[in-house]
Enzyme design. Structure first.
Site: not given
Ligand code: FES
Length: 139
Positions: A104, A34
């Site tokens: 996360c 991400c």
């Molecule tokens: Fe990457 Fe939350 S989407 S840390």
């Protein structure tokens, strides 16, 4: 996606945001998938107590909420307690996270461990715990 009130509270009013100048330990971790990055600063006294703790997170709302909660959970605690902090403890304290956001919370656990590893490196103490590596395959 449904977030708990606790998550929303820590996302909209994150605790312990910022940097610590002359921190005793700094940990930076990122999730390659991400692209989010989390940095945790620790101030540690001679009795291994984390007297102060701050964070900077460039990431999603859940990453901000988990960093905020993680700093709250380790502030004033011993290094030993901080090393025992798992991402599930953080998720539980936040009253849950949607499954796609659990990674996360893993960042928060890793950032704390990486900051402690940095401190150990500075004082020449052997690192006797594991830091997990990037969770590219996790959702
Ligand atoms: Fe990457 Fe939350 S989407 S840390």
């Amino acid at each position: 996606m449904q977030y708990s009130e606790k998550v929303m509270d820590h996302f909209t009013h994150p605790r312990n945001v910022g940097e610590i100048e002359n921190a005793d330990g700094v940990g930076t971790v990122g999730n390659a998938k991400c692209g989010d990055i989390m940095k945790i600063y620790l101030k540690i006294d001679e009795n291994d107590i984390i007297t102060d703790c701050k964070f900077k997170t460039f990431g999603c709302g859940a990453a901000i909420a988990t960093s905020s909660m993680a700093t709250e959970l380790i502030k004033g605690r011993s290094i030993k307690d901080a090393l025992a902090l798992t991402n599930s403890v953080v998720v539980e304290a936040l009253e849950g996270l949607p499954p796609v956001k659990v990674h996360c919370s893993v960042l928060a656990e890793e950032a704390v461990k990486s900051a402690i590893a940095d401190y150990y490196g500075k004082i020449g103490r052997p690192i006797d715990f594991e830091i997990e590596k990037a969770h590219e395959d996790e959702e």
